[in-house]
Design an enzyme around this catalytic site. Structure first.
Site, PDB file in Angstrom:
ATOM      1  N   LYS A   1       0.900  -1.240   0.106  1.00 50.89           N
ATOM      2  CA  LYS A   1       0.022   0.116  -0.038  1.00 50.89           C
ATOM      3  C   LYS A   1       0.788   1.077  -0.192  1.00 50.89           C
ATOM      4  O   LYS A   1       0.870   2.191   0.805  1.00 50.89           O
ATOM      5  CB  LYS A   1      -1.035  -0.043   1.236  1.00 50.89           C
ATOM      6  CG  LYS A   1      -1.963  -1.018   1.391  1.00 50.89           C
ATOM      7  CD  LYS A   1      -2.939  -0.997   2.510  1.00 50.89           C
ATOM      8  CE  LYS A   1      -3.991  -2.063   2.552  1.00 50.89           C
ATOM      9  NZ  LYS A   1      -3.369  -3.288   2.969  1.00 50.89           N
TER      10      LYS A   1
ATOM     11  N   ASP B   1       3.286   7.323  -1.114  1.00 52.59           N
ATOM     12  CA  ASP B   1       4.100   8.624  -0.938  1.00 52.59           C
ATOM     13  C   ASP B   1       4.101   9.152  -2.403  1.00 52.59           C
ATOM     14  O   ASP B   1       3.563   8.599  -3.395  1.00 52.59           O
ATOM     15  CB  ASP B   1       5.273   8.328  -0.266  1.00 52.59           C
ATOM     16  CG  ASP B   1       5.728   9.516   0.764  1.00 52.59           C
ATOM     17  OD1 ASP B   1       5.616  10.709   0.070  1.00 52.59           O
ATOM     18  OD2 ASP B   1       6.287   9.207   1.490  1.00 52.59           O
TER      19      ASP B   1
HETATM   20  P1  5BU Z   1      -8.355 -10.528   7.078  1.00 53.00           P
HETATM   21  O1  5BU Z   1      -7.809 -11.395   8.291  1.00 53.00           O
HETATM   22  O2  5BU Z   1      -9.212 -11.758   5.878  1.00 53.00           O
HETATM   23  O3  5BU Z   1      -9.516  -9.652   7.573  1.00 53.00           O
HETATM   24  O4  5BU Z   1      -7.275 -10.101   6.374  1.00 53.00           O
HETATM   25  C1  5BU Z   1      -7.372  -9.179   5.208  1.00 53.00           C
HETATM   26  C2  5BU Z   1      -6.231  -8.873   4.788  1.00 53.00           C
HETATM   27  O5  5BU Z   1      -6.411  -7.903   3.408  1.00 53.00           O
HETATM   28  C3  5BU Z   1      -5.401  -7.942   5.566  1.00 53.00           C
HETATM   29  O6  5BU Z   1      -4.091  -8.356   5.085  1.00 53.00           O
HETATM   30  C4  5BU Z   1      -5.544  -6.643   5.253  1.00 53.00           C
HETATM   31  O7  5BU Z   1      -4.429  -5.721   5.503  1.00 53.00           O
HETATM   32  C5  5BU Z   1      -5.710  -6.645   3.657  1.00 53.00           C
HETATM   33  N1  5BU Z   1      -6.756  -5.416   3.205  1.00 53.00           N
HETATM   34  C6  5BU Z   1      -8.078  -5.257   3.793  1.00 53.00           C
HETATM   35  O8  5BU Z   1      -8.436  -6.128   4.766  1.00 53.00           O
HETATM   36  N2  5BU Z   1      -8.766  -4.381   3.432  1.00 53.00           N
HETATM   37  C7  5BU Z   1      -8.593  -3.536   2.608  1.00 53.00           C
HETATM   38  O9  5BU Z   1      -9.336  -2.514   2.303  1.00 53.00           O
HETATM   39  C8  5BU Z   1      -7.083  -3.565   1.955  1.00 53.00           C
HETATM   40  C9  5BU Z   1      -6.317  -4.552   2.468  1.00 53.00           C
HETATM   41 BR1  5BU Z   1      -6.723  -2.282   0.748  1.00 53.00          BR
END
Ligand code: 5BU
Length: 475
Positions: free
Chosen positions: A305, A308
């Site tokens: 992500k 910058d």
């Molecule tokens: P989870 O454990 O299934 O909730 O993990 C979701 C992953 O996706 C986690 O690594 C977040 O950093 C990533 N993510 C997210 O959840 N939502 C977003 O909008 C974004 C990334 Br961009």
């Protein structure tokens, strides 16, 4: 009364007006709807209630209780409830200052599904507030029906919060009817059409049953259409392994990552990492990870992500201890910094045939990546399609089959964590929201048998994909 006559009646009673009006949002509009006046015309109330019921029926929504958004939609919901013998609840605008502080009045069971009824949607905020009050007392809201969606981003915003909006009328249809009956001049039609062009984010959805089906291409066909080698490879893997599952391996030691990647590898097309949470990052770890990617045929996506300016992200991508561009097939960036961020990343990753996803929408509640921001992100991706292969988003953002959409916030059942994450099911994400890849983290690595659970996600994701190809919706 049919829909044409209803539109004419609404015009007759001044519920639809043409001129110059300043909307709540500050936008100047050549058309204004003031549906409060309807209560004075029983024939209109009757027709509106029937039309909304029709819309609900055609959309296939399911519910056991109704709730009108106060105030205008309150009598409409009441009439619908009485006519169709469905119970309703009332949402207060303000909690009472005495006695019980209940915001929702009525008798209902926790977990019941409530259909929201609204007269006009502009930004969607009133529907959202009503949905929140309903959720607080344990009612579930999946759908809302509205007489008219002004198509100014409300439907998108509601969809981001997991609510489908179905509209009985749209502005073009109203113009068409009034113009055909000589109620408005060519001039007025022209000015409203220009307003629609400039201000409307998305034309409202027709009820699902009436919507012409878009043919969805399969992974193989999309692989063939893609120019970018990583996009081509990814669709190829999805086809070969029959999976649209990305595993987000958010654990904090190298050995845990490698062990999970080896167990789950057969079921995934992408392994998503956050290497900055590792306590023992090393180049040997990266070598082992690359070996596993080769062994199980998946791509590595470092969820960095970047956010910058171009010059800084160039160094963050190529240098430091992680040297992400050396090993990660895909990375992602926020569009907030402007297109310079893509140029910076491309300067490093372009020659290495790396690819980038832009974050067009996020899964967390209250996030700001909505409406115009999302639209501008899509434009930025289109202008940089030699490096940007798609989006992180909670729904499909463009029909272009060469862009890939990956959606985080996925579990086998809907829910939330206590830090803002919101979960959707594979069927909702792939069949209804038409995204391409489900990203699952805790749903897999917190399970007692991650490999078996990954297989279940793979199966659910592919089932949803086949339903999409066959033109079914998950309702
Ligand atoms: P989870 O454990 O299934 O909730 O993990 C979701 C992953 O996706 C986690 O690594 C977040 O950093 C990533 N993510 C997210 O959840 N939502 C977003 O909008 C974004 C990334 Br961009």
């Amino acid at each position: 009364m049919d829909s044409e006559n209803l539109i004419l009646r609404l015009f007759d009673v001044n519920a639809v007006k043409f001129g110059t009006f300043t909307l709540k949002s500050g936008i100047e509009s050549p058309v204004y709807f003031d549906l409060r006046v309807m209560v004075s015309y029983p024939d209109i109330m009757d027709a509106v209630a029937d039309t909304l019921f029709d819309t609900a029926k055609k959309s296939g929504v399911e519910y056991s209780v109704l709730c009108g958004v106060p105030y205008t939609a309150l009598p409409i919901a009441t009439l619908m409830a009485v006519k169709q013998k469905v119970p309703m609840v009332i949402r207060r605008k303000e909690a009472k200052s005495y006695g019980t502080k209940k915001m929702i009045e009525g008798a209902f069971q926790e977990g019941e599904v409530c259909l929201i009824v609204e007269d006009v949607v502009t930004t969607g905020s009133s529907v959202m507030e009503t949905a929140q009050s309903l959720a607080e007392v344990g009612l579930k809201v999946k759908d809302a029906i509205v007489l008219l969606d002004r198509a100014q981003g409300g439907a998108d915003r509601l969809r981001d919060s997991g609510i489908n909006l179905y509209s009985a009328f749209d502005l073009p249809r109203i113009l068409e009817v009034l113009h055909a009956h000589g109620k408005i001049t060519d001039e007025v039609v022209k000015s409203v059409k220009a307003f629609i062009q400039e201000n409307m984010v998305n034309l409202p959805q027709e009820p699902a049953a009436k919507k012409p089906r878009r043919e969805y291409l399969g992974y193989q066909a999309r692989a063939e259409l893609c120019q970018h080698p990583v996009a081509k490879q990814l669709f190829g893997i999805m086809e070969d392994k029959q999976t649209n599952l990305a595993f987000s391996v958010d654990v904090t030691t190298s050995s845990q990552v490698l062990e999970l990647a080896d167990q789950v590898g057969p079921y995934i097309c992408v392994l998503k990492t956050h290497v900055d949470i590792l306590e023992d990052f090393s180049s040997t770890f990266i070598q082992s990870l690359q070996d596993l990617a080769e062994k199980h045929n998946f791509l590595i996506f470092e969820d960095r992500k970047f956010a910058d300016i171009g010059n800084t992200v160039q160094h963050q991508y190529s240098s430091g201890m992680y040297k992400i561009s050396e090993w990660s097939h895909i990375t992602n960036a926020h569009s907030v910094a402007g297109p310079g961020i893509i140029s910076g990343l491309k300067a490093v990753g372009g020659a290495k045939n790396r690819a980038c996803l832009l974050i067009g929408q996020m899964s967390s509640s209250g996030n700001l990546a909505t409406g115009e921001y999302t639209k501008a992100t899509v434009k930025m991706a289109e202008e940089n399609s030699d490096f940007v292969i798609g989006f992180i988003s909670t729904s499909s953002l463009t029909p272009d089959p060469t862009f890939i959409h990956m959606t985080p916030g996925v579990k086998l059942s809907e829910g939330k964590d206590n830090l803002g994450q919101q979960y959707l099911t594979p069927a909702e994400v792939i069949t209804n929201r038409k995204s391409d890849i489900i990203i699952v983290g805790r749903g897999i690595y917190q399970a007692s048998n991650p490999a078996e659970v990954a297989r279940q996600y793979q199966e659910a994701g592919m089932k949803a994909y086949h339903q999409l190809l066959e033109g079914e919706t998950d309702r």
